[in-house]
Design a protein around this motif. Structure first.
Motif, PDB file in Angstrom:
ATOM      1  N   LYS A   1      49.987  37.027  39.175  1.00 53.84           N
ATOM      2  CA  LYS A   1      49.529  37.003  40.566  1.00 53.84           C
ATOM      3  C   LYS A   1      47.948  37.249  40.646  1.00 53.84           C
ATOM      4  CE  LYS A   1      49.843  38.413  45.437  1.00 53.84           C
ATOM      5  NZ  LYS A   1      50.563  39.019  46.377  1.00 53.84           N
ATOM      6  N   SER A   2      47.486  38.029  39.636  1.00 53.64           N
ATOM      7  CA  SER A   2      46.087  38.606  39.657  1.00 53.64           C
ATOM      8  C   SER A   2      45.578  37.490  38.705  1.00 53.64           C
ATOM      9  CB  SER A   2      45.971  39.715  39.005  1.00 53.64           C
ATOM     10  OG  SER A   2      46.119  39.647  37.563  1.00 53.64           O
ATOM     11  N   ALA A   3      46.317  36.628  37.803  1.00 49.48           N
ATOM     12  CA  ALA A   3      45.685  35.549  37.097  1.00 49.48           C
ATOM     13  C   ALA A   3      45.549  34.449  37.902  1.00 49.48           C
ATOM     14  CB  ALA A   3      46.829  35.294  35.748  1.00 49.48           C
TER      15      ALA A   3
ATOM     16  N   GLY B   1      48.095  47.096  38.117  1.00 47.27           N
ATOM     17  CA  GLY B   1      48.653  45.499  37.926  1.00 47.27           C
ATOM     18  C   GLY B   1      48.909  44.873  36.644  1.00 47.27           C
ATOM     19  N   THR B   2      49.784  45.940  35.596  1.00 46.20           N
ATOM     20  CA  THR B   2      50.053  45.669  34.615  1.00 46.20           C
ATOM     21  C   THR B   2      51.275  44.911  34.531  1.00 46.20           C
ATOM     22  OG1 THR B   2      50.640  47.816  34.128  1.00 46.20           O
ATOM     23  CG2 THR B   2      48.527  47.127  33.064  1.00 46.20           C
ATOM     24  N   GLU B   3      52.396  45.177  35.446  1.00 47.95           N
ATOM     25  CA  GLU B   3      53.385  44.577  35.434  1.00 47.95           C
ATOM     26  C   GLU B   3      53.380  43.093  35.563  1.00 47.95           C
ATOM     27  OE1 GLU B   3      52.401  46.344  38.525  1.00 47.95           O
ATOM     28  OE2 GLU B   3      52.922  48.212  37.322  1.00 47.95           O
ATOM     29  N   LYS B   4      54.716  42.469  34.971  1.00 42.60           N
ATOM     30  CA  LYS B   4      54.579  41.126  34.957  1.00 42.60           C
ATOM     31  C   LYS B   4      54.159  40.329  36.221  1.00 42.60           C
ATOM     32  CE  LYS B   4      57.332  37.208  32.865  1.00 42.60           C
ATOM     33  NZ  LYS B   4      58.781  37.106  32.321  1.00 42.60           N
ATOM     34  N   TYR B   5      54.892  40.713  37.032  1.00 43.64           N
ATOM     35  CA  TYR B   5      54.546  39.747  38.422  1.00 43.64           C
ATOM     36  C   TYR B   5      53.058  39.976  38.823  1.00 43.64           C
ATOM     37  CZ  TYR B   5      54.824  38.216  43.142  1.00 43.64           C
ATOM     38  OH  TYR B   5      54.312  37.643  44.452  1.00 43.64           O
TER      39      TYR B   5
ATOM     40  N   LEU C   1      39.242  44.641  33.463  1.00 44.54           N
ATOM     41  CA  LEU C   1      38.488  45.863  33.658  1.00 44.54           C
ATOM     42  C   LEU C   1      39.716  46.717  34.489  1.00 44.54           C
ATOM     43  CD1 LEU C   1      34.687  45.597  34.336  1.00 44.54           C
ATOM     44  CD2 LEU C   1      35.660  46.599  32.525  1.00 44.54           C
ATOM     45  N   VAL C   2      40.003  45.748  35.660  1.00 46.12           N
ATOM     46  CA  VAL C   2      41.208  46.368  36.528  1.00 46.12           C
ATOM     47  C   VAL C   2      42.538  46.895  35.612  1.00 46.12           C
ATOM     48  CG1 VAL C   2      42.529  46.091  38.558  1.00 46.12           C
ATOM     49  CG2 VAL C   2      40.267  45.764  38.620  1.00 46.12           C
ATOM     50  N   LEU C   3      42.781  46.073  34.684  1.00 40.29           N
ATOM     51  CA  LEU C   3      43.848  46.021  34.012  1.00 40.29           C
ATOM     52  C   LEU C   3      43.844  47.258  32.948  1.00 40.29           C
ATOM     53  CD1 LEU C   3      45.008  42.352  32.955  1.00 40.29           C
ATOM     54  CD2 LEU C   3      46.375  44.004  34.504  1.00 40.29           C
TER      55      LEU C   3
ATOM     56  N   TYR D   1      30.639  30.658  33.684  1.00 35.17           N
ATOM     57  CA  TYR D   1      30.226  31.881  34.271  1.00 35.17           C
ATOM     58  C   TYR D   1      31.022  32.513  35.296  1.00 35.17           C
ATOM     59  CZ  TYR D   1      27.663  35.623  36.124  1.00 35.17           C
ATOM     60  OH  TYR D   1      27.026  36.829  36.572  1.00 35.17           O
ATOM     61  N   MET D   2      31.443  31.649  35.977  1.00 38.99           N
ATOM     62  CA  MET D   2      32.492  32.156  37.066  1.00 38.99           C
ATOM     63  C   MET D   2      33.636  32.724  36.405  1.00 38.99           C
ATOM     64  SD  MET D   2      30.855  32.149  39.708  1.00 38.99           S
ATOM     65  CE  MET D   2      29.230  31.510  40.124  1.00 38.99           C
ATOM     66  N   HIS D   3      34.217  31.848  35.753  1.00 46.27           N
ATOM     67  CA  HIS D   3      35.432  32.302  35.270  1.00 46.27           C
ATOM     68  C   HIS D   3      35.615  33.317  34.227  1.00 46.27           C
ATOM     69  CE1 HIS D   3      39.727  31.835  33.508  1.00 46.27           C
ATOM     70  NE2 HIS D   3      39.173  32.036  32.508  1.00 46.27           N
ATOM     71  N   HIS D   4      34.431  33.489  33.686  1.00 40.93           N
ATOM     72  CA  HIS D   4      34.124  34.596  32.615  1.00 40.93           C
ATOM     73  C   HIS D   4      34.056  35.987  33.519  1.00 40.93           C
ATOM     74  CE1 HIS D   4      34.104  36.112  28.571  1.00 40.93           C
ATOM     75  NE2 HIS D   4      32.817  37.074  28.913  1.00 40.93           N
ATOM     76  N   PHE D   5      33.366  35.875  34.502  1.00 42.75           N
ATOM     77  CA  PHE D   5      33.068  36.997  35.228  1.00 42.75           C
ATOM     78  C   PHE D   5      34.249  37.394  36.215  1.00 42.75           C
ATOM     79  CE2 PHE D   5      31.446  38.838  39.381  1.00 42.75           C
ATOM     80  CZ  PHE D   5      30.835  39.675  38.835  1.00 42.75           C
ATOM     81  N   ALA D   6      35.134  36.513  36.726  1.00 41.31           N
ATOM     82  CA  ALA D   6      36.221  36.757  37.600  1.00 41.31           C
ATOM     83  C   ALA D   6      37.228  37.363  36.564  1.00 41.31           C
ATOM     84  CB  ALA D   6      36.825  35.446  38.160  1.00 41.31           C
ATOM     85  N   ALA D   7      37.335  36.872  35.409  1.00 38.44           N
ATOM     86  CA  ALA D   7      38.659  37.459  34.295  1.00 38.44           C
ATOM     87  C   ALA D   7      37.839  38.958  33.685  1.00 38.44           C
ATOM     88  CB  ALA D   7      38.847  36.366  33.210  1.00 38.44           C
ATOM     89  N   GLY D   8      36.730  38.873  33.601  1.00 38.77           N
ATOM     90  CA  GLY D   8      36.535  40.094  33.135  1.00 38.77           C
ATOM     91  C   GLY D   8      36.515  41.242  34.395  1.00 38.77           C
TER      92      GLY D   8
END
Length: 137
Positions: free
Chosen positions: A113-115, A105-109, A98-100, A87-94
């Motif tokens: 970093k966001s990952a 933050g779509t640049e490679k660096y 949404l921000v992407l 749940y925590m991983h799915h929520f944070a990655a979701g």
């Protein structure tokens, strides 16, 4: 005629299942795969684990006590810890996706970093809830 040598283009081959452990994915790729895995785990756990536990917890006081004794088992706590991570991983990655989708933050660096931030947030929240689950505080 020009004397310049043509630059050799990279060749992309299909990855065989035996090569999958040797393949180096970027951090954002690993995050994407784990986002799908955590979503599938949550989807499958809902009718098998979560809804029966919820049903036992609200039916009566006796079934609540049964559910409470079941959840006090260390094996069940480990399964619940896995679901907490999912749940925590799915929520944070979701939230990251949404921000992407807003093209931030779509640049490679920045994506890498966001990952890393998503991994840090999800694992630290899982550790925090895991400590509460195992009765540390």
């Amino acid at each position: 005629m020009s004397n310049t040598v043509a630059k050799k283009r990279p060749v992309y081959r299909n990855i065989h299942i035996t090569q999958i452990l040797k393949y180096r994915l970027p951090l954002a790729g690993k995050l994407s795969i784990l986002h799908r895995v955590s979503g599938a785990v949550l989807f499958l756990a809902l009718p098998i684990i979560l809804l029966p536990l919820f049903d036992k917890s609200i039916t009566s006081e006796l079934t609540f006590l049964e559910m409470q004794s079941l959840v006090s088992s260390p094996l069940v706590k480990i399964v619940l810890l896995g679901l907490i991570w999912s749940y925590m991983h799915h929520f944070a990655a979701g939230i990251r996706y949404l921000v992407l989708d807003m093209h931030v933050g779509t640049e490679k660096y920045a994506a890498s970093k966001s990952a890393g931030i998503v991994f840090a947030v999800s694992l630290s929240l899982t550790a925090l809830f895991g400590l509460k689950l195992f009765g540390v505080f």
